[in-house]
Design a protein around this motif. Structure first.
Motif, PDB file in Angstrom:
ATOM      1  N   ARG A 111      81.491 -20.985 -62.479  1.00 43.51           N
ATOM      2  CA  ARG A 111      81.007 -19.725 -63.044  1.00 43.51           C
ATOM      3  C   ARG A 111      81.420 -19.586 -64.500  1.00 43.51           C
ATOM      4  N   GLU A 112      82.631 -19.981 -64.839  1.00 45.57           N
ATOM      5  CA  GLU A 112      83.076 -19.926 -66.230  1.00 45.57           C
ATOM      6  C   GLU A 112      82.202 -20.802 -67.122  1.00 45.57           C
ATOM      7  N   ILE A 113      81.896 -22.010 -66.648  1.00 48.02           N
ATOM      8  CA  ILE A 113      81.044 -22.918 -67.425  1.00 48.02           C
ATOM      9  C   ILE A 113      79.636 -22.346 -67.568  1.00 48.02           C
ATOM     10  N   LEU A 114      79.118 -21.755 -66.473  1.00 48.78           N
ATOM     11  CA  LEU A 114      77.784 -21.173 -66.505  1.00 48.78           C
ATOM     12  C   LEU A 114      77.708 -20.020 -67.510  1.00 48.78           C
ATOM     13  N   GLU A 115      78.683 -19.120 -67.471  1.00 45.90           N
ATOM     14  CA  GLU A 115      78.681 -17.981 -68.389  1.00 45.90           C
ATOM     15  C   GLU A 115      78.862 -18.430 -69.835  1.00 45.90           C
ATOM     16  N   LEU A 116      79.677 -19.466 -70.042  1.00 46.66           N
ATOM     17  CA  LEU A 116      79.856 -20.001 -71.395  1.00 46.66           C
ATOM     18  C   LEU A 116      78.549 -20.574 -71.927  1.00 46.66           C
ATOM     19  N   ASN A 117      77.806 -21.283 -71.088  1.00 51.55           N
ATOM     20  CA  ASN A 117      76.526 -21.854 -71.513  1.00 51.55           C
ATOM     21  C   ASN A 117      75.491 -20.770 -71.791  1.00 51.55           C
ATOM     22  N   ILE A 118      75.486 -19.714 -70.975  1.00 50.77           N
ATOM     23  CA  ILE A 118      74.557 -18.609 -71.218  1.00 50.77           C
ATOM     24  C   ILE A 118      74.861 -17.945 -72.557  1.00 50.77           C
ATOM     25  N   SER A 119      76.142 -17.746 -72.852  1.00 48.80           N
ATOM     26  CA  SER A 119      76.532 -17.161 -74.134  1.00 48.80           C
ATOM     27  C   SER A 119      76.132 -18.063 -75.302  1.00 48.80           C
ATOM     28  N   ASN A 120      76.286 -19.361 -75.134  1.00 48.90           N
ATOM     29  CA  ASN A 120      75.885 -20.295 -76.187  1.00 48.90           C
ATOM     30  C   ASN A 120      74.371 -20.296 -76.389  1.00 48.90           C
ATOM     31  N   LEU A 121      73.626 -20.205 -75.285  1.00 47.73           N
ATOM     32  CA  LEU A 121      72.166 -20.194 -75.393  1.00 47.73           C
ATOM     33  C   LEU A 121      71.657 -18.966 -76.142  1.00 47.73           C
ATOM     34  N   ALA A 122      72.405 -17.855 -76.057  1.00 51.83           N
ATOM     35  CA  ALA A 122      71.989 -16.644 -76.769  1.00 51.83           C
ATOM     36  C   ALA A 122      72.038 -16.826 -78.282  1.00 51.83           C
ATOM     37  N   GLY A 123      72.818 -17.799 -78.760  1.00 54.06           N
ATOM     38  CA  GLY A 123      72.925 -18.033 -80.194  1.00 54.06           C
ATOM     39  C   GLY A 123      72.113 -19.202 -80.709  1.00 54.06           C
ATOM     40  N   VAL A 124      71.328 -19.846 -79.844  1.00 57.31           N
ATOM     41  CA  VAL A 124      70.506 -20.978 -80.269  1.00 57.31           C
ATOM     42  C   VAL A 124      69.345 -20.481 -81.136  1.00 57.31           C
ATOM     43  N   PRO A 125      69.042 -21.127 -82.259  1.00 54.37           N
ATOM     44  CA  PRO A 125      67.915 -20.703 -83.105  1.00 54.37           C
ATOM     45  C   PRO A 125      66.595 -20.706 -82.338  1.00 54.37           C
ATOM     46  N   SER A 126      65.729 -19.773 -82.699  1.00 53.77           N
ATOM     47  CA  SER A 126      64.475 -19.606 -81.968  1.00 53.77           C
ATOM     48  C   SER A 126      63.565 -20.823 -82.081  1.00 53.77           C
ATOM     49  N   ILE A 127      63.658 -21.562 -83.191  1.00 52.62           N
ATOM     50  CA  ILE A 127      62.800 -22.729 -83.367  1.00 52.62           C
ATOM     51  C   ILE A 127      63.098 -23.784 -82.305  1.00 52.62           C
ATOM     52  N   VAL A 128      64.350 -23.851 -81.832  1.00 57.15           N
ATOM     53  CA  VAL A 128      64.713 -24.808 -80.783  1.00 57.15           C
ATOM     54  C   VAL A 128      63.986 -24.454 -79.484  1.00 57.15           C
ATOM     55  N   TYR A 129      63.892 -23.165 -79.185  1.00 59.96           N
ATOM     56  CA  TYR A 129      63.142 -22.736 -78.007  1.00 59.96           C
ATOM     57  C   TYR A 129      61.655 -23.048 -78.165  1.00 59.96           C
ATOM     58  N   GLY A 130      61.168 -22.972 -79.411  1.00 60.28           N
ATOM     59  CA  GLY A 130      59.782 -23.332 -79.656  1.00 60.28           C
ATOM     60  C   GLY A 130      59.514 -24.802 -79.364  1.00 60.28           C
ATOM     61  N   ILE A 131      60.427 -25.661 -79.798  1.00 58.89           N
ATOM     62  CA  ILE A 131      60.301 -27.103 -79.512  1.00 58.89           C
ATOM     63  C   ILE A 131      60.359 -27.345 -78.007  1.00 58.89           C
ATOM     64  N   LEU A 132      61.286 -26.645 -77.319  1.00 61.27           N
ATOM     65  CA  LEU A 132      61.400 -26.786 -75.863  1.00 61.27           C
ATOM     66  C   LEU A 132      60.120 -26.328 -75.174  1.00 61.27           C
ATOM     67  N   GLY A 133      59.558 -25.203 -75.617  1.00 68.03           N
ATOM     68  CA  GLY A 133      58.311 -24.709 -75.032  1.00 68.03           C
ATOM     69  C   GLY A 133      57.163 -25.671 -75.245  1.00 68.03           C
ATOM     70  N   LEU A 134      57.109 -26.303 -76.436  1.00 74.68           N
ATOM     71  CA  LEU A 134      56.063 -27.283 -76.713  1.00 74.68           C
ATOM     72  C   LEU A 134      56.187 -28.482 -75.785  1.00 74.68           C
ATOM     73  N   ALA A 135      57.414 -28.958 -75.589  1.00 76.52           N
ATOM     74  CA  ALA A 135      57.621 -30.152 -74.770  1.00 76.52           C
ATOM     75  C   ALA A 135      57.408 -29.876 -73.284  1.00 76.52           C
ATOM     76  N   VAL A 136      57.839 -28.708 -72.816  1.00 79.61           N
ATOM     77  CA  VAL A 136      57.808 -28.421 -71.375  1.00 79.61           C
ATOM     78  C   VAL A 136      56.501 -27.757 -70.962  1.00 79.61           C
ATOM     79  N   PHE A 137      56.178 -26.625 -71.568  1.00 80.70           N
ATOM     80  CA  PHE A 137      55.054 -25.819 -71.087  1.00 80.70           C
ATOM     81  C   PHE A 137      53.700 -26.326 -71.596  1.00 80.70           C
ATOM     82  N   VAL A 138      53.674 -26.809 -72.833  1.00 80.55           N
ATOM     83  CA  VAL A 138      52.398 -27.254 -73.404  1.00 80.55           C
ATOM     84  C   VAL A 138      52.069 -28.688 -72.997  1.00 80.55           C
ATOM     85  N   GLN A 139      53.045 -29.603 -73.136  1.00 83.13           N
ATOM     86  CA  GLN A 139      52.772 -31.018 -72.910  1.00 83.13           C
ATOM     87  C   GLN A 139      53.033 -31.467 -71.472  1.00 83.13           C
ATOM     88  N   THR A 140      54.129 -31.005 -70.872  1.00 83.92           N
ATOM     89  CA  THR A 140      54.472 -31.456 -69.521  1.00 83.92           C
ATOM     90  C   THR A 140      53.655 -30.729 -68.463  1.00 83.92           C
TER      91      THR A 140
END
Length: 294
Positions: A111-140
């Motif tokens: 649970r500690e690791i999970l909450e730490l990762n969620i907190s880190n994901l909240a600070g990831v730049p939005s462009i990274v989510y855009g790249i992830l969306g392109l790779a997963v939702f658009v192409q895959t």
């Protein structure tokens, strides 16, 4: 003699702390004032340039290569579709995840690791989510470059924030309320839905609506998943081409003509109205449910 020395030292320490406190208060006040002044200047500049084109024809018209005939309706409809679908996806997932973590997961290393990762994901730049969306939702998954892919990408963007704010709201529910509900013989799920969630709802609503406000102003993820900057028609379905207010504003600012720069300012005014409306809704809902609890 030693008592007098101790008292003098205590007075000197108190004075030094008060002096440091006053200095820090002044610095924080000046920083806040500077930010507010800059905001007022920016809003004033936008209003000065943008009010000229703000009209019903602008709100109900379609983009045009002639500034006086250009409108923003496709961008408004596209933003409404994307944000509406994003809310339908992110709200249940975010609140459900927060309930599971807070109410059902035991406190362990995972649970500690999970909450730490969620907190880190909240600070990831939005462009990274855009790249992830392109790779997963658009192409895959091959959802195409439509509204569905954009909504799923923005849902990933705001999910960490919704989970964190919902966790904090649930965590702040007094333990005595849970124990009182258990004393009445209700099950854990009945206690969560009947006691915990109503008490935590003001904080949950505030966090989720503010997260949606952030998604409304994002452009980088939408560019990555294929949103167009110029669309002269309304989207036919959730998989058709679309545009959004931030992209339409970007399209106008990229043109050299002064008229389109003023159109961009008008689009910013419309976007600000949407954002202020979402924030006002958050405040109204929070106060409404807070009064019920009081």
């Amino acid at each position: 003699m030693s008592n007098n020395l101790f008292k003098n030292n205590a007075k000197d320490n108190l004075k030094s702390r008060q002096r440091a406190n006053n200095i820090l208060k002044t610095i924080f006040f000046l920083c806040t004032t500077f930010g507010v002044v800059i905001l007022i200047v920016l809003i004033g500049s936008v209003l000065k340039d943008g009010l000229k084109y703000l009209s019903l024809n602008f709100l109900t018209g379609f983009p045009s290569r002639i500034a006086s005939k250009a409108g923003v309706l496709p961008a408004i409809i596209g933003s409404a579709y994307v944000i509406g679908l994003t809310a339908l996806i992110a709200f249940p997932l975010g609140i459900g995840s927060a309930i599971y973590i807070e109410e059902y997961m035991s406190k362990n290393k995972f649970r500690e690791i999970l909450e730490l990762n969620i907190s880190n994901l909240a600070g990831v730049p939005s462009i990274v989510y855009g790249i992830l969306g392109l790779a997963v939702f658009v192409q895959t998954f091959m959802f195409g470059r439509g509204i569905v892919a954009a909504a799923l990408t923005l849902s990933l963007l705001i999910l960490p924030t919704i989970i964190i704010t919902s966790q904090e709201a649930i965590r702040n529910v007094p333990k005595s309320l849970r124990e009182g509900s258990y004393a009445l013989g209700v099950s854990k799920w009945q206690s969560i839905t009947g006691v915990v969630l109503p008490f935590a709802l003001p904080g949950i609503l505030t966090g989720t609506i503010l997260s949606i406000s952030r998604a409304l102003g994002e452009s980088a993820p939408l560019i990555m998943v294929g949103a167009a900057s110029y669309v002269a028609f309304l989207p036919k379905d959730l998989f058709s081409a679309y545009t959004a207010l931030p992209l339409q504003i970007y399209n106008w600012t990229s043109r050299p003509q002064a008229e389109f720069q003023q159109l961009a300012a008008t689009g910013i005014i419309v976007l600000l109205v949407f954002l202020l409306g979402a924030n006002t809704l958050a405040i109204i809902l929070r106060n409404k449910y807070q009064k019920r609890l009081d």
